[in-house]
Structures are given as C-alpha cells and as structure tokens.
Design an enzyme around this catalytic site. Structure first.
Site, mmCIF file in Angstrom:
data_model
loop_
_atom_site.group_PDB
_atom_site.id
_atom_site.type_symbol
_atom_site.label_atom_id
_atom_site.label_comp_id
_atom_site.label_asym_id
_atom_site.label_seq_id
_atom_site.Cartn_x
_atom_site.Cartn_y
_atom_site.Cartn_z
ATOM 1 N N SER A 205 -15.902 1.144 8.379
ATOM 2 C CA SER A 205 -15.707 0.263 7.223
ATOM 3 C C SER A 205 -16.416 -1.066 7.429
ATOM 4 C CB SER A 205 -14.199 0.026 7.089
ATOM 5 O OG SER A 205 -13.936 -1.042 6.217
ATOM 6 N N TYR B 93 -5.253 -1.913 10.678
ATOM 7 C CA TYR B 93 -6.176 -0.917 10.119
ATOM 8 C C TYR B 93 -7.597 -1.186 10.621
ATOM 9 C CZ TYR B 93 -9.469 1.199 6.901
ATOM 10 O OH TYR B 93 -10.546 1.881 6.393
ATOM 11 N N LYS C 16 -10.508 0.902 13.328
ATOM 12 C CA LYS C 16 -11.931 1.221 13.088
ATOM 13 C C LYS C 16 -12.789 0.663 14.232
ATOM 14 C CE LYS C 16 -11.301 3.392 9.215
ATOM 15 N NZ LYS C 16 -11.276 4.843 9.271
HETATM 16 P P1 NAD Z 1 -7.697 8.777 1.358
HETATM 17 O O1 NAD Z 1 -6.351 8.304 1.806
HETATM 18 O O2 NAD Z 1 -7.891 9.089 -0.068
HETATM 19 O O3 NAD Z 1 -8.119 10.068 2.216
HETATM 20 C C1 NAD Z 1 -7.705 10.286 3.533
HETATM 21 C C2 NAD Z 1 -7.166 11.699 3.609
HETATM 22 O O4 NAD Z 1 -6.761 11.964 4.945
HETATM 23 C C3 NAD Z 1 -5.926 11.931 2.726
HETATM 24 O O5 NAD Z 1 -6.114 13.092 1.955
HETATM 25 C C4 NAD Z 1 -4.782 12.104 3.719
HETATM 26 O O6 NAD Z 1 -3.809 13.002 3.232
HETATM 27 C C5 NAD Z 1 -5.513 12.629 4.938
HETATM 28 N N1 NAD Z 1 -4.886 12.322 6.227
HETATM 29 C C6 NAD Z 1 -4.445 11.119 6.688
HETATM 30 N N2 NAD Z 1 -3.954 11.253 7.924
HETATM 31 C C7 NAD Z 1 -4.110 12.553 8.269
HETATM 32 C C8 NAD Z 1 -3.787 13.310 9.427
HETATM 33 N N3 NAD Z 1 -3.181 12.750 10.473
HETATM 34 N N4 NAD Z 1 -4.080 14.629 9.438
HETATM 35 C C9 NAD Z 1 -4.658 15.228 8.377
HETATM 36 N N5 NAD Z 1 -4.969 14.550 7.251
HETATM 37 C C10 NAD Z 1 -4.701 13.233 7.204
HETATM 38 O O7 NAD Z 1 -8.747 7.699 1.866
HETATM 39 P P2 NAD Z 1 -10.287 7.567 1.498
HETATM 40 O O8 NAD Z 1 -10.447 6.384 0.613
HETATM 41 O O9 NAD Z 1 -10.831 8.864 1.068
HETATM 42 O O10 NAD Z 1 -10.852 7.158 2.926
HETATM 43 C C11 NAD Z 1 -11.409 8.114 3.804
HETATM 44 C C12 NAD Z 1 -11.831 7.430 5.090
HETATM 45 O O11 NAD Z 1 -12.750 6.397 4.781
HETATM 46 C C13 NAD Z 1 -10.694 6.765 5.860
HETATM 47 O O12 NAD Z 1 -10.948 6.921 7.230
HETATM 48 C C14 NAD Z 1 -10.810 5.320 5.473
HETATM 49 O O13 NAD Z 1 -10.307 4.462 6.459
HETATM 50 C C15 NAD Z 1 -12.311 5.168 5.345
HETATM 51 N N6 NAD Z 1 -12.720 4.075 4.456
HETATM 52 C C16 NAD Z 1 -12.251 4.015 3.174
HETATM 53 C C17 NAD Z 1 -12.622 2.957 2.340
HETATM 54 C C18 NAD Z 1 -12.094 2.835 0.951
HETATM 55 O O14 NAD Z 1 -12.159 1.748 0.383
HETATM 56 N N7 NAD Z 1 -11.587 3.888 0.330
HETATM 57 C C19 NAD Z 1 -13.500 1.978 2.830
HETATM 58 C C20 NAD Z 1 -13.966 2.087 4.144
HETATM 59 C C21 NAD Z 1 -13.573 3.135 4.950
HETATM 60 C C1 WQD Z 2 -11.853 -6.409 -3.931
HETATM 61 C C2 WQD Z 2 -11.821 -7.771 -4.586
HETATM 62 C C3 WQD Z 2 -9.800 -8.999 -4.178
HETATM 63 C C4 WQD Z 2 -7.068 -6.447 -6.419
HETATM 64 C C5 WQD Z 2 -10.549 -3.225 0.988
HETATM 65 C C6 WQD Z 2 -10.256 -3.198 2.459
HETATM 66 C C7 WQD Z 2 -11.493 -2.784 3.214
HETATM 67 C C8 WQD Z 2 -12.053 -1.473 2.669
HETATM 68 C C9 WQD Z 2 -12.215 -1.511 1.188
HETATM 69 C C10 WQD Z 2 -11.190 0.336 3.935
HETATM 70 C C11 WQD Z 2 -11.222 -8.853 -3.684
HETATM 71 C C12 WQD Z 2 -9.956 -8.685 -5.659
HETATM 72 C C13 WQD Z 2 -8.195 -6.980 -5.825
HETATM 73 C C14 WQD Z 2 -6.459 -7.150 -7.497
HETATM 74 C C15 WQD Z 2 -8.169 -8.836 -7.322
HETATM 75 N N1 WQD Z 2 -11.171 -0.393 2.922
HETATM 76 N N2 WQD Z 2 -8.729 -8.152 -6.285
HETATM 77 N N3 WQD Z 2 -7.046 -8.312 -7.913
HETATM 78 O O1 WQD Z 2 -10.328 -6.192 -0.027
HETATM 79 O O2 WQD Z 2 -12.811 -5.897 -0.479
HETATM 80 O O3 WQD Z 2 -11.590 -4.161 0.740
HETATM 81 O O4 WQD Z 2 -10.991 -1.941 0.564
HETATM 82 O O5 WQD Z 2 -11.859 0.217 4.915
HETATM 83 O O6 WQD Z 2 -11.130 -2.676 4.556
HETATM 84 O O7 WQD Z 2 -9.847 -4.490 2.866
HETATM 85 O O8 WQD Z 2 -11.166 -4.416 -1.656
HETATM 86 O O9 WQD Z 2 -10.505 -3.648 -3.891
HETATM 87 O O10 WQD Z 2 -8.773 -4.730 -2.419
HETATM 88 O O11 WQD Z 2 -10.576 -6.119 -3.387
HETATM 89 O O12 WQD Z 2 -8.628 -9.885 -7.738
HETATM 90 O O13 WQD Z 2 -5.421 -6.736 -8.041
HETATM 91 O O14 WQD Z 2 -10.942 -7.687 -5.719
HETATM 92 O O15 WQD Z 2 -9.266 -10.282 -4.012
HETATM 93 O O16 WQD Z 2 -11.930 -10.029 -3.934
HETATM 94 P P1 WQD Z 2 -11.458 -5.301 -0.336
HETATM 95 P P2 WQD Z 2 -10.185 -4.656 -2.862
#
Ligand code: NAD
Ligand code: WQD
Length: 346
Positions: A128, A153, A157
């Site tokens: 991330s 979290y 990572k």
């Molecule tokens: P998500 O929660 O939609 O998907 C994760 C999936 O993993 C879910 O279906 C959950 O049921 C499954 N899961 C969790 N723990 C598990 C376990 N122990 N065994 C088997 N399954 C398990 O999340 P996402 O948004 O699809 O994110 C996927 C990956 O990308 C994650 O590692 C997350 O940290 C990373 N990521 C997400 C974002 C984001 O903003 N969505 C940003 C950066 C990184």
């Molecule tokens: C985006 C912008 C908020 C909600 C997060 C995790 C990051 C990554 C992606 C996993 C910010 C603003 C939000 C609301 C708002 N995930 N906001 N009103 O914080 O950039 O990233 O998700 O790895 O680790 O921290 O994403 O969508 O929460 O926020 O004004 O109700 O929207 O302040 O500026 P963020 P976000």
C-alpha cells in the site's frame, strides 16, 4: 522464467481480488481462489462465474490455519501466488492491533511456508501507499523511503515488505513483486462486482456511493483548510480494473525473466482532490451528492500520488480509466446492488 498457469489468489473474493480474477481469466491464467469470507461473501463467487462464464476452484479457508491451507497446495500445482488476504481497516487496526498483526502476518507466513515447501517460484504481495507515511514530496517514487507506520495495519505492510526483502536475498530464484496500491475505486463494468464494505464506510468512494442511493444522508469532507488548491486532500484514485491488470502484467513479466524482488507503485500518476472527486461523481452520474465540510481526520496526509514511471516502463502498466469512468462504474455497481450482494440466478 517458467510458464505460469495456476494462480492461487488468496482473498480472491474481496474487492481487488475479485476484479483480479476477471483480468486473470481474460489473460488465460487459471485462478484458484482461497477466502475465509471474513470480508466478502459466496455470492461474489456466483457473480464471478456469471461474468466469466466458467466455474472456479474455491477453497473456503483461513490462511492463518496452516493445516487447512496445505490442502490447496496438495491438490493443485500452484505456479504463482497473489496474496491479497488481509484485514485492511486502518481505524479498526488501531483499536484491535493483535487481530491485525495475527491475521495479516500469520496469513503471509503460512503462505510463504508453502511457497517454499511446494517450490512456487512466483509471488505477488498487496502492499500500500501507506508505507510512504507522510510524504515530503509528490509524486512518490518506489525509491522513496518507507516511513514508520502510524497504525498497525500500515505496520503489517511494512513488516511484510521487510520480510520479503530478507527472503529474496537468499532466494534469488523466486520472483517477488511488492505492489503498492494507491486508492482503488470503481467497479467491474458489468456492475456485478464492486466494493461492498460492511457497516458505514470509512473510505471516500463507498461513502459517496451510499449517499448517491440515499442510504446515507450526506458526505462529510474531512477538512477544507489544507494547503491545496481547493483546501481538500489529494489522492491518486485508480480504477480497480486497471489495478487488477497490474497483477496480470506482473505475472507476464515473471514468465519472461527472473526478476528477483521488484517493487511497483500502482496508481494513475495524477492527484485528485476530495472536492474534485465529488464534483466528478455528480457530473458523471447526473446525481447530487449533498456534502458538508467537517474537521480534518486524524492521520490524513495532505497529498499523495504515485509516480507510475517504473510500472509503465517495466510492466507496460498505464491506467486506462479516467476519474469519470471510475465514478460511473462505482455508481453503476451501487445502483444495481443497493442491498449488497443479494443472490442472483445464473
Ligand atoms: P477486501 O477486504 O475486500 O479483500 C480481502 C479478502 O481477504 C476478503 O475477501 C477477506 O474475506 C479475505 N481474507 C481476509 N483475511 C483472510 C484470511 N486469514 N484467510 C482467507 N481470507 C482472508 O480488501 P481489498 O480492498 O480487496 O484489499 C486486498 C488487499 O489489498 C489487502 O491486502 C489490502 O491490505 C490491500 N490494499 C487495499 C487497498 C484498498 O484501498 N482497498 C489499498 C492498498 C492495499
Ligand atoms: C480519501 C480522502 C479523506 C471519507 C486509505 C488507507 C490506505 C489505503 C487506501 C489500504 C481523504 C477523505 C474520506 C469521508 C472524506 N488502504 N474522506 N470523507 O485515507 O487515502 O487511504 O485507503 O492500504 O492505507 O488509509 O482513503 O478513502 O479513506 O480517504 O473527506 O467520509 O477522502 O479525508 O482525504 P485514504 P480514504
């Protein structure tokens, strides 16, 4: 440098995993899905089968369970692993650090034990942009320093990135890609799969989509006094289909060369403010999104967006979807699924 066919996708029924399944199928990979449904549901599998017009091998199991996980490796010849399975709610991780450390780290370690035991040569890890911490410049380059995380979290990572670096030093024959995602939004163009958080969304786009369908009354924009052109924070919102394609391009590269450990930002390279995103959503969908300005949210960085040069040069990755496409597709998914993943017939 060997052929990749069977791809174990952990967390494959989640938001990014499910879209990646579709892209893998499009490029003739065979995904094998593992998920414990802790943040997804079986209906996603049904919908993946509708979209892709095929069945999938699915294992409902928890990656923290070492014994159960081995069944997947015993029953299939796994050529590559894409490891999405993790908990991802930043706020919850602050309140329940153990839950996050246990799930995210043990899942990873178990997967790696079997990668080694079953001689899997290709591994892709979902990292991330959070690893960059508070940036002192944008865009962010892969060479920029990883900074101490502000929440458990983020720590998971960073720790896993470090563990992968250590592992790679002594296992140079294993292809490892750390993909640092920026802010994924949007949904599959079919509207059948998309982001469906439990409870009140923490993230911006799912909050907006729920305001759009009247489930939530109004959006609160966290802070309009930041040093940006309109006072709201800037992020790099990338369409989940583009992000998903980044994984396929990574596997394609693995098939052509021995990469060792590589790190790529996956974003668009463009910053968009919160207000710009809200306005784009209203324009793209001809819907009014009522919003108010509230105080800043603790822990938010003012601006972060990716340099995507490395991913473009080395993977051929370039985001194709615009912010308007993202807004249309997110809205399409939410309008079709106002009550989440209700069962639909094939
Ligand atoms: P998500 O929660 O939609 O998907 C994760 C999936 O993993 C879910 O279906 C959950 O049921 C499954 N899961 C969790 N723990 C598990 C376990 N122990 N065994 C088997 N399954 C398990 O999340 P996402 O948004 O699809 O994110 C996927 C990956 O990308 C994650 O590692 C997350 O940290 C990373 N990521 C997400 C974002 C984001 O903003 N969505 C940003 C950066 C990184
Ligand atoms: C985006 C912008 C908020 C909600 C997060 C995790 C990051 C990554 C992606 C996993 C910010 C603003 C939000 C609301 C708002 N995930 N906001 N009103 O914080 O950039 O990233 O998700 O790895 O680790 O921290 O994403 O969508 O929460 O926020 O004004 O109700 O929207 O302040 O500026 P963020 P976000």
């Amino acid at each position: 440098m060997s052929e990749i066919k069977n791809v174990l996708v952990s967390g494959g029924l989640g938001y990014i995993g499910s879209h990646t399944i579709c892209q893998l199928v499009q490029h003739n990979y065979n995904p094998i899905i593992v998920d414990n449904l802790s943040n997804s549901c079986l209906e996603v599998l049904n919908r993946l089968e509708i979209i892709n017009n095929r069945k999938f091998k699915f294992y409902q199991l928890d990656c923290t369970n070492l014994e159960e996980l081995e069944i997947v490796f015993k029953e299939n010849k796994i050529d590559a692993i894409i490891h999405f399975a993790a908990y991802k709610a930043v706020g919850e991780s602050v309140k329940e650090p153990l839950k996050y450390y246990f799930n995210n780290l043990i899942s990873y370690l178990n997967i790696m034990m079997y990668l080694e035991k079953y001689k899997v040569k290709n591994f892709v890890f979902s990292s991330s942009a959070t690893v960059y911490g508070i940036p002192n410049h944008v865009p962010l380059f892969e060479t920029d320093p990883v900074q101490k995380a502000t929440n458990p979290y983020g720590s998971t990572k960073i720790m896993i990135e470090e563990m992968l670096e250590d592992y790679s030093k002594v296992h140079k024959d294993i292809n490892i890609a750390i993909l640092r995602y920026f802010n994924p939004i949007g949904a599959h163009p079919s509207g059948l799969i998309g982001e469906q958080p439990n409870g009140i969304p923490n993230n911006l786009m799912p909050y907006i989509t729920q305001v759009a369908i009247g489930k939530l009354e109004k959006l609160t924009i966290f802070g309009n006094d930041y040093p940006t052109s309109d006072g709201t924070c800037i992020r790099d919102y990338v369409h989940v289909m583009d992000l998903a394609e980044g994984h396929v391009l990574t596997l394609n590269k693995f098939q052509k060369e021995n990469t060792g450990l590589v790190i790529y930002n996956l974003g668009t390279g463009k910053g968009t403010s919160v207000l710009e995103l809200v306005n784009a959503y209203m324009q793209a969908n001809n819907i009014k999104i009522p919003y108010v300005f509230g105080p800043r949210r603790q822990g938010d960085v003012v601006s972060n967006y990716a340099s995507t040069k490395k991913a473009e040069t080395e993977l051929g990755f370039k985001a194709k979807y615009t912010i308007y496409d993202c807004c249309k597709d997110s809205n399409h998914f939410q309008q079709l699924n106002p009550n989440g993943f209700v069962k639909i017939n094939k």
